[in-house]
Write an enzyme that holds these catalytic residues in place. Structure first.
Site, PDB file in Angstrom:
ATOM      1  N   GLY A   1     -10.066 130.104 -43.564  1.00  0.00           N
ATOM      2  CA  GLY A   1     -10.802 128.681 -43.428  1.00  0.00           C
ATOM      3  C   GLY A   1     -10.449 127.716 -44.366  1.00  0.00           C
ATOM      4  N   PHE A   2     -10.480 128.029 -45.713  1.00  0.00           N
ATOM      5  CA  PHE A   2     -10.287 127.217 -46.585  1.00  0.00           C
ATOM      6  C   PHE A   2     -10.821 125.737 -46.892  1.00  0.00           C
ATOM      7  CE2 PHE A   2      -5.980 129.471 -45.557  1.00  0.00           C
ATOM      8  CZ  PHE A   2      -6.239 130.639 -46.427  1.00  0.00           C
TER       9      PHE A   2
ATOM     10  N   GLU B   1     -12.681 130.374 -55.187  1.00  0.00           N
ATOM     11  CA  GLU B   1     -11.870 129.027 -55.544  1.00  0.00           C
ATOM     12  C   GLU B   1     -11.470 129.198 -56.995  1.00  0.00           C
ATOM     13  OE1 GLU B   1     -15.266 126.969 -53.602  1.00  0.00           O
ATOM     14  OE2 GLU B   1     -13.831 126.096 -52.316  1.00  0.00           O
TER      15      GLU B   1
ATOM     16  N   ALA C   1     -20.539 135.461 -51.748  1.00  0.00           N
ATOM     17  CA  ALA C   1     -20.574 136.905 -52.023  1.00  0.00           C
ATOM     18  C   ALA C   1     -21.919 136.910 -52.993  1.00  0.00           C
ATOM     19  CB  ALA C   1     -19.535 137.201 -52.771  1.00  0.00           C
TER      20      ALA C   1
ATOM     21  N   GLY D   1     -12.253 136.317 -44.016  1.00  0.00           N
ATOM     22  CA  GLY D   1     -10.887 136.759 -44.629  1.00  0.00           C
ATOM     23  C   GLY D   1     -11.068 137.313 -46.011  1.00  0.00           C
ATOM     24  N   THR D   2     -12.140 136.902 -46.573  1.00  0.00           N
ATOM     25  CA  THR D   2     -12.372 137.159 -48.122  1.00  0.00           C
ATOM     26  C   THR D   2     -13.065 138.605 -48.525  1.00  0.00           C
ATOM     27  OG1 THR D   2     -14.353 136.121 -47.611  1.00  0.00           O
ATOM     28  CG2 THR D   2     -12.728 134.757 -48.564  1.00  0.00           C
TER      29      THR D   2
HETATM   30 MO1  MOS Z   1     -14.596 125.784 -49.217  1.00  0.00          MO
HETATM   31  S1  MOS Z   1     -13.069 124.118 -49.484  1.00  0.00           S
HETATM   32  O1  MOS Z   1     -16.160 125.138 -49.605  1.00  0.00           O
HETATM   33  O2  MOS Z   1     -14.438 126.476 -47.812  1.00  0.00           O
END
Ligand code: MOS
Length: 735
Positions: free
Chosen positions: A243-244, A694, A514, A471-472
């Site tokens: 997603g990012f 992030e 998470a 995906g995390t």
């Molecule tokens: Mo993040 S840029 O809050 O998916």
């Protein structure tokens, strides 16, 4: 539970976790590699129609005429959805209403959806749709972001401007000063999975299988935009291929598929093309950032100023919060941060991979490197001298902060002290070698999150929440949290995510997923513990889950027995509470990088990267590491290659596929070492974890450009590095 005070003794404390924190393989790994995990575009239904989007070919103006009649005669075409026949829509972020009117706001704006019985038929018909436009002069030119930029409205719970003390006077009178402007470009999220939706109606309710990071917000905004009661909207996103930030918005595919399905009475699938993703979803907007630092000869900062000018799409309110990290990173009595915003006819600007810190830290951490050189101080030492005891703007305590430990650990592991601070001193073959470092910081927000926990008579435990896994590793870490707290094997836990039919989850965004959803599982287990203690006459003060039972030493109730009369169900909830304001919550880290710069071609090769992070309890050693490695790879792209290039004649990005929009590939990625320092944060959530998604990208691009400076003596202040400019500057630096 609500985080109104730091948590004391928790259910995880006092024991050595055996599942939580371990590098457990992804529980959904086999499903993914065998293709059994279905992503939005994989879904199909009998009688399904295919919708193909038509994108505006101009950057500003109006649609004068659209030859819909001709396209409707094409084979298989069932519907041409456009601004003439689209149903009226409401407005609520993060969805943007589609096909509202004839106005064109930016290139690539969806202007029609051609719906046909076959995909090829829809695609062919969409390509043949003839559109005539009335073009107006677009506001594409972004050469000087300062022109016409205004103060935006507060967002992210933060004001655009902050001020402490008297910046101007302090800066003017400082012994050493730095004052430069940095530029960061437009970027694209570039997730592997294309934006895709399959929508169908069940009676008067719509079901939307789509790829979205935050279903709670998507649900509210889709319902409002489609003018439906939320009860009549269900969104499902079980698996998401990255997603990012690009899937925080509810994009055109979802709204168009829902509308077309309603109008045709059949399921409609819309999958964007890769090129459409570049224009019809969102991007990280470019910035110009002025950083001013004033310090005494002792290396203590007296003044920090960070101003950022950005831009957003006409009619939008998003601003890139570039100076957020600067507000908390270093001590200085006199401070100023400012954000200004211009409006452009460009594709939508939105959050991408650490919005704020990812670009703001480039400027700040380059500036610190330059100041260190000016003061003849080691750049690590400059940071150590400016470590604040409390939040330097709000004066609240840090919930936990181990930047200093990260820096010191990194210095030793990397062999930092071997470096020669003087540039152009180390040559290996055709490469100039240099090293650089930067600090990392990323805020740790908590979002309200809920989960349903069901204990079944066969001893398995079911967890349901609309939290997503982009995906995390959410499926895996929630499994670990529940397995650890209940003291049962991970394979007895079944995690179900990504469905608004479940209790709402925090969603994946802002690095809060998470901790927030894991905290809700913690709360669910606490409630189960209370319930079973009552049921089994167990002393709640000493009750512990052990070997498949709740026990106080003398009485016990097995999980199987507890559920014999039917599943035991509890709802867990985590709420941010007062700790969000009472503490400054952020994760910290330090990046160390070694680069080689080709003396003849200026090609930059990143040779070595080390990231040392302190982010509270690490919930899964493997997925956490992967996230940090991923973030650091983003940083390679940020420093060296990622940039959307605007053709200001047309308002179009000239690079709009993964061949021309350059993200790092395997050959660009060196050995990356990631180290987590032990840390527990009692103010964040009951697991004492902090966001990590992030953190890895924050600062790392600056460590790379600082290393380039050390290698060849050229300061890069305009991202990304471009070879022709670097080469020219290297020639100048050599003479
Ligand atoms: Mo993040 S840029 O809050 O998916």
């Amino acid at each position: 539970m609500e985080m109104n005070a730091p948590v004391d003794e928790t259910l995880v404390d006092g024991t050595t976790p055996t599942v939580l924190g371990t590098p457990l393989d992804r529980v959904d790994g086999v499903l993914k590699v065998t293709g059994a995990a279905r992503y939005a575009a994989d879904h199909r239904l009998p009688d399904m129609l295919y919708g193909v989007m038509v994108a505006a070919a101009i950057g500003a103006g109006r649609i004068r005429a659209m030859d819909v009649a001709a396209v409707k005669r094409a084979p298989g075409v069932v519907l041409v959805l456009n601004h003439d026949n689209a149903p009226p829509q409401g407005t609520r972020e993060p969805a943007a209403p589609q096909l509202r009117d004839a106005r064109i706001r930016h290139v690539g704006q969806p202007i029609a959806l051609v719906v046909a019985t076959g995909f090829e038929q829809a695609r062919d018909a969409a390509k043949s749709l003839h559109v005539r436009y009335d073009r107006t002069t677009g506001n594409f030119d972004t050469a000087d972001l300062r022109v016409g930029a205004r103060k935006p409205k507060p967002r992210y719970g933060s004001p655009p401007d902050t001020k402490v003390g008297h910046f101007d006077g302090a800066f003017d009178n400082a012994d050493a000063t730095f004052d430069r402007v940095f530029h960061t470009p437009d970027q694209s999220h570039a997730a592997i999975e294309l934006h895709a939706t399959l929508a169908w109606w069940e009676g008067d309710a719509v079901v939307i299988e789509t790829a979205n990071q935050m279903l709670k917000e998507a649900h509210a905004s889709l319902a409002a935009t489609l003018r439906l009661s939320p009860k009549r909207v269900r969104i499902v996103s079980r698996y998401i291929g990255g997603g990012f930030g690009g899937k925080l918005d509810v994009c055109a595919d979802a709204l168009l598929a829902a509308m077309a399905s309603r109008m045709t009475g059949r399921p409609v699938k819309v999958v964007m093309t890769r090129q459409q993703v570049f224009f019809a979803t969102s991007r990280r907007p470019q910035t110009a950032q002025r950083v001013r630092l004033g310090a005494g000869t002792d290396g203590r900062l007296v003044a920090i100023g960070h101003q950022s000018w950005g831009e957003t799409t006409v009619g939008d309110a998003f601003w890139e919060p570039a100076a957020l990290g600067t507000r908390m990173l270093y001590a200085a009595p006199h401070r100023l941060t400012q954000h200004r915003l211009g409006q452009r006819n460009k594709p939508r600007a939105s959050s991408m991979r650490a919005p704020g810190e990812a670009v703001g830290m480039l400027a700040l951490e380059n500036a610190m490197d330059e100041l260190a050189e000016q003061l003849d101080l080691d750049p690590v030492e400059l940071r150590l001298r400016n470590e604040p005891a409390r939040h330097p703007e709000t004066d609240v305590p840090f919930s936990s902060r181990n930047l200093v430990a990260c820096l010191n650990e990194g210095v030793g592991r990397f062999g930092w002290t071997d470096r020669n601070p003087k540039p152009r001193q180390r040559r290996e073959g055709r490469f100039w070698i240099g090293t650089g470092m930067a600090a990392a910081v990323r805020g740790n927000p908590t979002q309200a999150s809920t989960v349903r926990l069901r204990l079944h008579a066969d001893g398995h435990v079911q967890l349901q929440t609309s939290m997503t896994d982009i995906g995390t590793g959410t499926y895996t870490i929630l499994t670990q949290v529940a397995a650890e707290l209940l003291d049962i094997a991970p394979d007895r836990i079944v995690v179900e995510l990504g469905d608004t039919a479940f209790p709402y989850g925090a969603g994946s965004g802002g690095s809060w997923g998470a901790g927030s959803s894991g905290g809700s599982v913690y709360d669910a287990v606490s409630r189960l513990r209370q319930r079973l203690a009552m049921q089994g006459g167990i002393d709640i003060a000493t009750a512990r889950f052990r070997d498949g039972a709740l026990t106080d030493g003398s009485h016990s109730l097995s999980l199987v027995d507890a559920a014999r009369g039917g599943p035991v169900e509890v709802i867990g909830e985590l709420k941010p509470g007062k700790n969000s304001k009472a503490f400054s919550q952020a994760a910290y880290g330090a990046h160390f990088v070694e680069v080689g710069v080709d003396a003849d071609t200026a090609e930059v090769r990143v040779r070595r990267m080390l990231g040392v992070f302190a982010a509270g309890r690490i919930l899964n050693e493997k997925t956490a590491r992967s996230q940090c490695i991923g973030g650091m790879i983003f940083g390679i792209g940020t420093a060296l290659s990622e940039q959307l290039v605007m053709d200001a004649r047309y308002g179009s990005f000239i690079n709009h596929d993964l061949a021309e929009y350059q993200i790092p590939v395997h050959a660009d990625v060196p050995d990356i070492e990631v180290v987590f320092l032990p840390e527990l944060d009692p103010a964040s959530n009951p697991l004492k974890s902090k966001g990590i998604g992030e953190l890895g990208i924050s600062g790392v691009g600056a460590a790379i450009t600082n290393a380039i400076y050390n290698a060849v003596g050229v300061r890069v202040r305009d991202y990304p590095v471009r070879l022709e400019r670097l080469l020219e500057a290297m020639d100048r630096a050599a003479t």
